[in-house]
Scaffold this motif. Structure first.
Motif, PDB file in Angstrom:
ATOM      1  N   LEU A  63       0.829  -1.199   0.000  1.00 22.15           N
ATOM      2  CA  LEU A  63       0.000   0.000   0.000  1.00 22.15           C
ATOM      3  C   LEU A  63       0.866   1.253   0.000  1.00 22.15           C
ATOM      4  O   LEU A  63       1.871   1.311   0.721  1.00 22.15           O
ATOM      5  CB  LEU A  63      -0.914   0.027   1.223  1.00 22.15           C
ATOM      6  N   PRO A  64       0.507   2.265  -0.774  1.00 21.53           N
ATOM      7  CA  PRO A  64       1.250   3.523  -0.690  1.00 21.53           C
ATOM      8  C   PRO A  64       1.009   4.181   0.661  1.00 21.53           C
ATOM      9  O   PRO A  64      -0.107   4.161   1.186  1.00 21.53           O
ATOM     10  CB  PRO A  64       0.649   4.365  -1.823  1.00 21.53           C
ATOM     11  N   GLU A  90       2.515  12.619  -2.782  1.00 24.08           N
ATOM     12  CA  GLU A  90       3.359  12.870  -3.949  1.00 24.08           C
ATOM     13  C   GLU A  90       2.593  12.605  -5.244  1.00 24.08           C
ATOM     14  O   GLU A  90       2.715  13.371  -6.214  1.00 24.08           O
ATOM     15  CB  GLU A  90       4.606  11.981  -3.882  1.00 24.08           C
ATOM     16  N   MET A  91       1.781  11.540  -5.260  1.00 25.22           N
ATOM     17  CA  MET A  91       0.986  11.262  -6.453  1.00 25.22           C
ATOM     18  C   MET A  91      -0.002  12.399  -6.721  1.00 25.22           C
ATOM     19  O   MET A  91      -0.180  12.836  -7.867  1.00 25.22           O
ATOM     20  CB  MET A  91       0.248   9.923  -6.306  1.00 25.22           C
ATOM     21  N   LEU A  92      -0.645  12.873  -5.675  1.00 24.88           N
ATOM     22  CA  LEU A  92      -1.584  13.979  -5.834  1.00 24.88           C
ATOM     23  C   LEU A  92      -0.857  15.248  -6.269  1.00 24.88           C
ATOM     24  O   LEU A  92      -1.335  15.983  -7.140  1.00 24.88           O
ATOM     25  CB  LEU A  92      -2.321  14.220  -4.515  1.00 24.88           C
ATOM     26  N   PRO A 112      -4.326   4.602  -7.514  1.00 30.84           N
ATOM     27  CA  PRO A 112      -4.746   3.295  -8.049  1.00 30.84           C
ATOM     28  C   PRO A 112      -6.168   2.945  -7.630  1.00 30.84           C
ATOM     29  O   PRO A 112      -6.556   3.136  -6.469  1.00 30.84           O
ATOM     30  CB  PRO A 112      -3.731   2.323  -7.426  1.00 30.84           C
ATOM     31  N   ALA A 113      -6.952   2.415  -8.564  1.00 29.75           N
ATOM     32  CA  ALA A 113      -8.351   2.067  -8.279  1.00 29.75           C
ATOM     33  C   ALA A 113      -8.453   0.958  -7.249  1.00 29.75           C
ATOM     34  O   ALA A 113      -9.434   0.908  -6.491  1.00 29.75           O
ATOM     35  CB  ALA A 113      -9.048   1.661  -9.581  1.00 29.75           C
ATOM     36  N   VAL A 127     -13.634   8.660  -3.348  1.00 26.44           N
ATOM     37  CA  VAL A 127     -12.634   9.167  -2.410  1.00 26.44           C
ATOM     38  C   VAL A 127     -11.472   9.798  -3.170  1.00 26.44           C
ATOM     39  O   VAL A 127     -10.981  10.875  -2.808  1.00 26.44           O
ATOM     40  CB  VAL A 127     -12.146   8.035  -1.487  1.00 26.44           C
ATOM     41  N   ALA A 128     -11.031   9.140  -4.237  1.00 29.57           N
ATOM     42  CA  ALA A 128      -9.926   9.672  -5.038  1.00 29.57           C
ATOM     43  C   ALA A 128     -10.294  11.029  -5.637  1.00 29.57           C
ATOM     44  O   ALA A 128      -9.470  11.952  -5.658  1.00 29.57           O
ATOM     45  CB  ALA A 128      -9.566   8.684  -6.149  1.00 29.57           C
ATOM     46  N   ALA A 129     -11.533  11.162  -6.101  1.00 29.19           N
ATOM     47  CA  ALA A 129     -11.962  12.428  -6.711  1.00 29.19           C
ATOM     48  C   ALA A 129     -11.978  13.552  -5.684  1.00 29.19           C
ATOM     49  O   ALA A 129     -11.558  14.681  -5.978  1.00 29.19           O
ATOM     50  CB  ALA A 129     -13.339  12.264  -7.332  1.00 29.19           C
TER      51      ALA A 129
END
Length: 524
Positions: A306-307, A314-316, A323-324, A331-333
């Motif tokens: 898991l990240p 950092e990804m954001l 990742p889906a 939540v990602a949105a």
């Protein structure tokens, strides 16, 4: 004299005080019934709680609850406690005054070890609070219990989750499994207590995005749980924070508290927690079967890594999708909305350094480079701000701090709306710079640049003749001569301008901003 006259004189004697953010959070939890306390603790109560996690009467309680006050209020008999906008919240009748930090509970780990005056005593409710974010979700424990009764859910077991982090797939599976276990053949209610700052929404919108994915019925409430006994005091240990969560969850009617952080300490002892606290079982994403499963059923080589929070950030920051398999799309949105790519975030680039260090000239060059990249920019140069925003202020320490705070406030408002503020005050004091950083980071990003030109180089330049006047005693409290400059230990970039051109320093700063993702890589 009549009782009415006595009361009027007594009212007139009350002094007005706005507690610091930590004490304000404590106060709200006292007033709404989440704490089983009638007011702020005495010295003896604080010492007992700090040492044993218990009140002097033996009742378990994990955190000292204190009210620090400035010197001028140390002898107050009564205080009207207000929110930051001046609205009265409660009246404190002082039962004890004492000093914290020099003796007594200092250094006891979870004690109130921030030095200063403390006032203790009962608080009387004045009027409902209106200050603070998400006020419509800040129901009191009594209101939440009443809502459950009205809905006919009074006898249903309640699984509480207290969180200040997003609910990703792992956490959602953990909550579903725990709710199923608690409910048995029947249903259990899930109560999510979102721990959010008083003045901002924090991660609450992201947590709320997971609502349709939780087992029904699910309720949400927002509360601010202090991390310390007082502003500047030591942070509570993880175990004491878990205990505080358990007490607050119990007040809201929970029958069990699910501790989601699998890396945390062992669950608190049963006789210390008012409700059972259970550690969530670990779940893992099985890459071989492309599904989440209890970790014990997943082969180690098939378990996805898991990240962590830093990797998610950092990804954001770089605009990459999460990742889906790791987090639901909803939540990602919401995470992407509140943490957009750095090229779209509000940013404050804050230059600090001695007079004559070159910070203003470098800041102007950096501002021009940022402007060319297409970002909306405002330059807040120290001298210009002094004339336009802080006219009338002296160069005393108090006024210099106020000047820097004003700059920080304006920069934070610029960042709040997605702009970039470039600031170039001397800002000699670490504590004030930290205040500005905290102010800005509530709404955007903060990038501190220390222009570390040596004093002798600055003095040799002395374009304005200020050092000569300071040496002659004509300018009191001059930074670097008769007043200290506290070098930053938290700077994102340190620029040594000695033997370098302004252009080279500007280029280094712009390269650092591009590398961090705040500017597009193709900008000149």
């Amino acid at each position: 004299m009549s009782d009415s006259s006595d009361r009027n004189e007594d009212e007139a004697a009350a002094q007005v005080f706005t507690p610091d953010p930590v004490s304000l959070a404590h106060l709200e939890l006292i007033l709404n019934g989440a704490y089983p306390l009638t007011g702020f603790m005495t010295r003896e109560e604080v010492a007992s709680v700090a040492k044993d996690g218990r009140m002097p009467d033996g009742g378990a309680w994990p955190v000292p609850v204190t009210l620090p006050v400035p010197d001028e209020l140390a002898d107050a008999e009564r205080l009207t406690l207000t929110d930051p906008e001046g609205a009265p919240l409660a009246e404190l009748r002082v039962g004890q005054r004492w000093w914290s930090g020099a003796e007594g509970v200092e250094g006891q780990g979870d004690g109130d070890d921030a030095p200063g005056h403390r006032l203790a005593g009962e608080v009387r409710f004045a009027q409902p609070p209106v200050y603070g974010a998400l006020r419509h979700l800040r129901d009191s424990p009594e209101q939440v219990r009443g809502q459950r009764e009205l809905a006919g859910d009074g006898g249903v077991p309640v699984l509480a989750v207290v969180t200040d982090r997003p609910l990703h797939h792992r956490e959602l599976h953990q909550i579903r499994a725990a709710a199923e276990e608690l409910g048995g053949d029947d249903r259990a209610e899930v109560l999510v207590i979102i721990d959010a700052p008083l003045e901002s929404a924090g991660m609450a919108p992201v947590v709320l995005a997971a609502e349709p994915l939780l087992p029904a019925p699910a309720r949400f409430v927002v509360a601010t749980l202090p991390r310390a006994s007082a502003e500047g005091a030591a942070t509570l240990s993880a175990e004491r924070r878990e205990l505080l969560r358990a007490h607050v969850a119990a007040a809201f009617g929970a029958t069990r508290l699910l501790a989601l952080d699998g890396s945390g300490p062992a669950v608190p002892a049963a006789d210390d927690a008012p409700v059972a606290v259970v550690r969530a079982p670990e779940w893992a994403y099985d890459t071989a079967q492309a599904q989440w499963r209890p970790a014990g059923e997943v082969a180690p080589e098939a378990a996805a890594e898991l990240p962590d929070e830093a990797e998610v950030e950092e990804m954001l920051a770089l605009g990459r999708g999460l990742p889906a398999w790791f987090t639901p799309a909803r939540v990602a949105a919401e995470l992407a909305r509140i943490r957009p790519p750095r090229t779209e975030r509000g940013l404050t680039v804050f230059f600090t350094g001695l007079s004559g260090s070159g910070k203003s000239t470098i800041a102007r060059g950096v501002a021009e480079g940022i402007r060319k990249s297409g970002r909306t920019l405002t330059l807040l140069d120290g001298d210009v701000v002094r004339r336009m925003l802080s006219a009338g202020l002296t160069f005393s320490r108090a006024d210099r701090d106020l000047n820097v705070r004003r700059i920080g406030y304006v920069a934070a408002e610029i960042a709040r709306h997605g702009g970039v503020a470039v600031c170039a005050p001397i800002a000699p004091y670490a504590a004030t710079r930290a205040e500005v950083r905290a102010m800005v980071e509530e709404v955007g990003d903060f990038f501190l640049v220390h222009v570390a030109t040596p004093l002798e180089v600055c003095e040799a330049r002395d374009r304005k003749g200020l050092y000569a006047k300071a040496r002659a005693g004509e300018i009191p409290e001059f930074t670097g001569i008769s007043d200290p400059y506290e070098e930053p230990e938290d700077a994102e970039l340190v620029l040594d301008t000695e033997g370098r051109t302004i252009g080279e320093s500007v280029a280094e700063a712009l390269d650092a901003l591009r590398a961090g993702g705040w500017l597009p890589t193709e900008s000149a």
